[in-house]
Design a protein around this motif. Sequence first.
Motif, PDB file in Angstrom:
ATOM      1  N   UNK A  43      35.761 -30.044 -11.795  1.00 57.79           N
ATOM      2  CA  UNK A  43      34.711 -30.967 -12.220  1.00 57.79           C
ATOM      3  C   UNK A  43      34.338 -30.670 -13.666  1.00 57.79           C
ATOM      4  N   UNK A  44      34.015 -31.731 -14.403  1.00 59.25           N
ATOM      5  CA  UNK A  44      33.532 -31.606 -15.774  1.00 59.25           C
ATOM      6  C   UNK A  44      32.271 -32.443 -15.916  1.00 59.25           C
ATOM      7  N   UNK A  45      31.276 -31.895 -16.601  1.00 60.19           N
ATOM      8  CA  UNK A  45      30.044 -32.646 -16.867  1.00 60.19           C
ATOM      9  C   UNK A  45      29.850 -32.880 -18.367  1.00 60.19           C
ATOM     10  N   UNK A  46      30.914 -32.668 -19.137  1.00 64.09           N
ATOM     11  CA  UNK A  46      30.821 -32.890 -20.591  1.00 64.09           C
ATOM     12  C   UNK A  46      31.975 -33.738 -21.098  1.00 64.09           C
ATOM     13  N   UNK A  47      32.385 -34.687 -20.263  1.00 65.60           N
ATOM     14  CA  UNK A  47      33.415 -35.624 -20.689  1.00 65.60           C
ATOM     15  C   UNK A  47      34.807 -35.038 -20.746  1.00 65.60           C
ATOM     16  N   UNK A  48      35.047 -33.958 -20.018  1.00 66.30           N
ATOM     17  CA  UNK A  48      36.374 -33.357 -19.993  1.00 66.30           C
ATOM     18  C   UNK A  48      36.593 -32.284 -21.035  1.00 66.30           C
ATOM     19  N   UNK A  49      35.545 -31.927 -21.778  1.00 65.25           N
ATOM     20  CA  UNK A  49      35.691 -30.862 -22.780  1.00 65.25           C
ATOM     21  C   UNK A  49      35.953 -29.517 -22.116  1.00 65.25           C
TER      22      UNK A  49
ATOM     23  N   UNK B 139      42.040 -38.216 -13.655  1.00 65.89           N
ATOM     24  CA  UNK B 139      40.617 -37.939 -13.562  1.00 65.89           C
ATOM     25  C   UNK B 139      39.864 -39.187 -13.097  1.00 65.89           C
ATOM     26  N   UNK B 140      38.807 -38.958 -12.336  1.00 66.64           N
ATOM     27  CA  UNK B 140      37.969 -40.046 -11.844  1.00 66.64           C
ATOM     28  C   UNK B 140      36.531 -39.721 -12.187  1.00 66.64           C
TER      29      UNK B 140
ATOM     30  N   UNK C 124      31.778 -46.205   2.163  1.00 63.22           N
ATOM     31  CA  UNK C 124      31.898 -47.387   1.318  1.00 63.22           C
ATOM     32  C   UNK C 124      32.366 -46.973  -0.073  1.00 63.22           C
ATOM     33  N   UNK C 125      33.345 -47.687  -0.640  1.00 67.10           N
ATOM     34  CA  UNK C 125      33.842 -47.313  -1.973  1.00 67.10           C
ATOM     35  C   UNK C 125      32.760 -47.360  -3.035  1.00 67.10           C
ATOM     36  N   UNK C 126      32.781 -46.386  -3.910  1.00 69.78           N
ATOM     37  CA  UNK C 126      31.860 -46.354  -5.043  1.00 69.78           C
ATOM     38  C   UNK C 126      32.520 -46.942  -6.285  1.00 69.78           C
ATOM     39  N   UNK C 127      33.836 -46.949  -6.305  1.00 74.85           N
ATOM     40  CA  UNK C 127      34.601 -47.512  -7.422  1.00 74.85           C
ATOM     41  C   UNK C 127      34.427 -46.738  -8.717  1.00 74.85           C
ATOM     42  N   UNK C 128      34.012 -45.503  -8.616  1.00 73.41           N
ATOM     43  CA  UNK C 128      33.937 -44.657  -9.798  1.00 73.41           C
ATOM     44  C   UNK C 128      32.914 -45.082 -10.822  1.00 73.41           C
ATOM     45  N   UNK C 129      31.891 -45.822 -10.416  1.00 72.72           N
ATOM     46  CA  UNK C 129      30.943 -46.351 -11.380  1.00 72.72           C
ATOM     47  C   UNK C 129      29.618 -45.605 -11.367  1.00 72.72           C
ATOM     48  N   UNK C 130      28.946 -45.580 -10.239  1.00 70.24           N
ATOM     49  CA  UNK C 130      27.614 -45.009 -10.203  1.00 70.24           C
ATOM     50  C   UNK C 130      27.284 -44.585  -8.782  1.00 70.24           C
ATOM     51  N   UNK C 131      26.255 -43.780  -8.683  1.00 69.75           N
ATOM     52  CA  UNK C 131      25.733 -43.365  -7.394  1.00 69.75           C
ATOM     53  C   UNK C 131      24.291 -42.983  -7.633  1.00 69.75           C
TER      54      UNK C 131
ATOM     55  N   UNK D  47      21.198 -36.272 -11.546  1.00 75.05           N
ATOM     56  CA  UNK D  47      21.727 -37.300 -12.444  1.00 75.05           C
ATOM     57  C   UNK D  47      22.576 -36.700 -13.567  1.00 75.05           C
ATOM     58  N   UNK D  48      23.788 -37.207 -13.695  1.00 71.19           N
ATOM     59  CA  UNK D  48      24.731 -36.779 -14.733  1.00 71.19           C
ATOM     60  C   UNK D  48      26.002 -37.584 -14.543  1.00 71.19           C
ATOM     61  N   UNK D  49      26.932 -37.454 -15.481  1.00 70.16           N
ATOM     62  CA  UNK D  49      28.258 -38.043 -15.322  1.00 70.16           C
ATOM     63  C   UNK D  49      29.234 -36.933 -14.942  1.00 70.16           C
ATOM     64  N   UNK D  50      29.917 -37.140 -13.830  1.00 72.73           N
ATOM     65  CA  UNK D  50      30.836 -36.136 -13.300  1.00 72.73           C
ATOM     66  C   UNK D  50      32.263 -36.669 -13.372  1.00 72.73           C
ATOM     67  N   UNK D  51      33.156 -35.893 -13.975  1.00 74.80           N
ATOM     68  CA  UNK D  51      34.583 -36.201 -13.973  1.00 74.80           C
ATOM     69  C   UNK D  51      35.275 -35.244 -13.009  1.00 74.80           C
ATOM     70  N   UNK D  52      36.106 -35.819 -12.146  1.00 81.63           N
ATOM     71  CA  UNK D  52      36.814 -34.991 -11.163  1.00 81.63           C
ATOM     72  C   UNK D  52      38.326 -35.137 -11.340  1.00 81.63           C
ATOM     73  N   UNK D  53      39.027 -34.039 -11.060  1.00 82.69           N
ATOM     74  CA  UNK D  53      40.478 -34.088 -10.941  1.00 82.69           C
ATOM     75  C   UNK D  53      40.871 -33.088  -9.858  1.00 82.69           C
TER      76      UNK D  53
END
Length: 297
Positions: free
Chosen positions: A55-61, A106-107, A26-33, A83-89
Amino acid sequence: RKWRKKEKIFVLNTEELGLILTNNNQPINGLYNISGDYTLSWNASSGAVNYLVNVSTNGGASWAVAASMTSAQRSYVAVDKPPATYDYRVFACGASIFECNATSAALSLTVKPYPADIANFRVTSANAAGANGKGSVVLAWNASSNADGYQIYVSTDAAIGNADDAIVAYVQGATTYTHSNLDPKSYFYYARACASLLGACSNNSALQTALVVPQTPTNTTVEGGADNITGAFKLKWTRPPGVGAGYYISASVNGGAWGNLQTATATATELAISGKSPGTYVYRIQACGDLFACSPY
């Protein structure tokens, strides 16, 4: 004159790889999990031999390598992420990770913790039906940590978790809710804290009961009651709005305790009484929305 060997330059098509996040297909839509389990997948890039997941856990820094996949493996499975915010490319690459130049956009995905269970869920007031025959119930509860909102349920049979229980509200930014426009009867509520409107919720609260009652019957009179010698007479009243079940009529004889309970249907506006022995009879009437939700006498 020395000639430097020409470095190999690997060129890939730079079409959008189209990252998609899913959980149980099921799509997550890049919002939460909530669970920390999800799958990152992407479209094929022609000419690619490998894909590199960053993957980045600091907003792409800064970025780290999460996985290196072959051209046949166009998905990356994450399990039990905290729990964290993950950015993927994702990079499309040749045989080497140094031969990459097709990059996805990036997503971002935020893994949230489950909300804490609701504490002190309660009915603060149940308001009797008004002139339109409708009443209301006011509910309140303590705020739950990590909650985006609260699902408020009405149970159909005084039990929790029935398939046909209705969610009457999803409350955000508040810890109270007024359920309005209610017919007089018994209502059974429970609630849970949720990470989003779509779900990922805490355990259910305890069940709470509210009684929305009709107005008290008015214009009550006794026809043939004064100096009666036959022991037969009629009680009469004006029907209030919202009577769903009927009426309870009780009597006190010669100043004694209330008893002699009788009933009348919801559409009735009088009750014939007969066979009474000499004495003084005092009657009182209450209207009921159901067996328990009854007006004052």
